[in-house]
Design an enzyme around this catalytic site. Structure first.
Site, PDB file in Angstrom:
ATOM      1  N   ASP A   1       0.800  -1.443  -0.021  1.00  0.00           N
ATOM      2  CA  ASP A   1      -0.089  -0.065  -0.071  1.00  0.00           C
ATOM      3  C   ASP A   1       1.072   1.245  -0.117  1.00  0.00           C
ATOM      4  O   ASP A   1       2.070   1.145   0.295  1.00  0.00           O
ATOM      5  CB  ASP A   1      -0.888  -0.099   1.274  1.00  0.00           C
ATOM      6  CG  ASP A   1      -1.731   1.180   1.337  1.00  0.00           C
ATOM      7  OD1 ASP A   1      -2.480   1.652   0.408  1.00  0.00           O
ATOM      8  OD2 ASP A   1      -1.800   1.903   2.430  1.00  0.00           O
TER       9      ASP A   1
ATOM     10  N   ASP B   1      -0.403   5.273   0.820  1.00  0.00           N
ATOM     11  CA  ASP B   1      -0.492   6.254   1.813  1.00  0.00           C
ATOM     12  C   ASP B   1      -0.591   5.574   3.241  1.00  0.00           C
ATOM     13  O   ASP B   1      -1.343   4.617   3.396  1.00  0.00           O
ATOM     14  CB  ASP B   1      -2.026   6.867   1.587  1.00  0.00           C
ATOM     15  CG  ASP B   1      -1.821   7.727   0.398  1.00  0.00           C
ATOM     16  OD1 ASP B   1      -0.825   7.984  -0.382  1.00  0.00           O
ATOM     17  OD2 ASP B   1      -2.847   8.143   0.090  1.00  0.00           O
TER      18      ASP B   1
ATOM     19  N   ASP C   1      -1.796  -0.653   5.966  1.00  0.00           N
ATOM     20  CA  ASP C   1      -2.118  -0.025   7.310  1.00  0.00           C
ATOM     21  C   ASP C   1      -3.523   0.189   7.605  1.00  0.00           C
ATOM     22  O   ASP C   1      -3.907   0.625   8.378  1.00  0.00           O
ATOM     23  CB  ASP C   1      -1.385   1.298   7.188  1.00  0.00           C
ATOM     24  CG  ASP C   1      -2.160   2.334   6.225  1.00  0.00           C
ATOM     25  OD1 ASP C   1      -1.989   1.973   5.107  1.00  0.00           O
ATOM     26  OD2 ASP C   1      -2.778   3.022   7.034  1.00  0.00           O
TER      27      ASP C   1
END
Length: 271
Positions: free
Chosen positions: A15, A17, A207
């Site tokens: 991922d 961001d 996250d």
């Protein structure tokens, strides 16, 4: 974590961001030691994000992985490696917008997609600057939007879209429409394309809740700390050590997770 390099190629899915990119500054430089190790060993890094192809392509090049495909728009599509045919993604997006406009007007009026908001509206809804908002508007596979109606009307809106093959997923402030596809499904697709019948060791990092399927489908996964985001609940893989959490947030945590692992794979990973 393996003590020595197994006899399998390695591939990393990540991922962006809050994971590889700092939540506030979008800086990735704290992860440079691990990124350099991946480049040196020719280990593919597959970026997997809700960002569009227009947003990911320059970032992917800056990281040094333009030769690798990427998962875009939260799994709704794939950005091929630089120089490969990207196809006509705009046609798929036009088809999606056409389906959206076939929804009964009394329901349609409550949904403001990126195609309705325009660059100025996207900037206002996301906090992006004008340039970033323009890139976010270059949709190929999905349509995020704001819902302003009741929960009951939302359910009817989603049902009407489902009858046309359009899936709706809620995430944060946006309701995102697409013809399907998840990060985990794209991970399987890309791995098969790169390695064929081979069986690489898959590492994934994320996250947020929309990374859960990808993390659970990997051989080894890391939940990167993000004190600004929605925390992930305990995942089954954390019990047997398949999934672990980083102490440091963002790219620093990413580096702490990836660098020791990559060091156990001294041979090139293929692709």
């Amino acid at each position: 974590m393996p003590a020595a390099a197994p006899d399998r190629p390695l591939i990393v899915f990540s991922d962006l961001d809050g994971t590889l990119l700092d939540h506030e500054s979008y800086d990735w430089r704290p992860a440079e030691p691990a990124l350099a190790a991946l480049r040196e060993r020719a280990i593919p890094l597959i970026l997997a994000s809700s960002k569009t192809a227009a947003e990911i392509a320059p970032l992917r090049a800056g990281l040094g992985f333009a030769h690798c495909p990427a998962v875009v728009e939260n799994g709704a599509g794939i950005l091929p490696a630089e120089g490969e045919d990207a196809g006509d993604g705009q046609a798929r997006y036009a088809e999606l917008r056409a389906a959206l406009d076939r929804v009964p007007a009394r329901l349609r009026r409550h949904f403001s997609g990126f195609g309705d908001l325009g660059t100025v509206g996207i900037a206002a809804a996301t906090g992006l600057d004008d340039r970033s908002a323009r890139l976010a508007a270059e949709r190929r596979f999905s349509e995020p939007g704001l819902w302003a109606g009741t929960d009951g009307d939302k359910a009817r809106f989603v049902e009407a879209l489902a009858e046309m093959g359009v899936k709706a997923r809620s995430g944060g402030r946006f309701l995102t429409l697409s013809f399907g596809g998840t990060k985990a499904e794209r991970m399987t697709e890309i791995t098969a394309a790169l390695f064929g019948a081979g069986l690489p060791f898959i590492v994934a990092l994320g996250d947020a809740p929309n990374d859960t399927e990808m993390l659970q489908a990997a051989d080894r996964a890391f939940i990167v700390a993000n004190p600004h985001g929605t925390p992930l609940p305990h995942l089954a893989g954390e019990t047997d050590g398949t999934i672990s959490r980083t102490a440091e947030p963002g790219p620093a945590g990413w580096n702490d997770a990836v660098l020791p692992l990559v060091s156990a794979w001294p041979q090139a990973g293929g692709a």
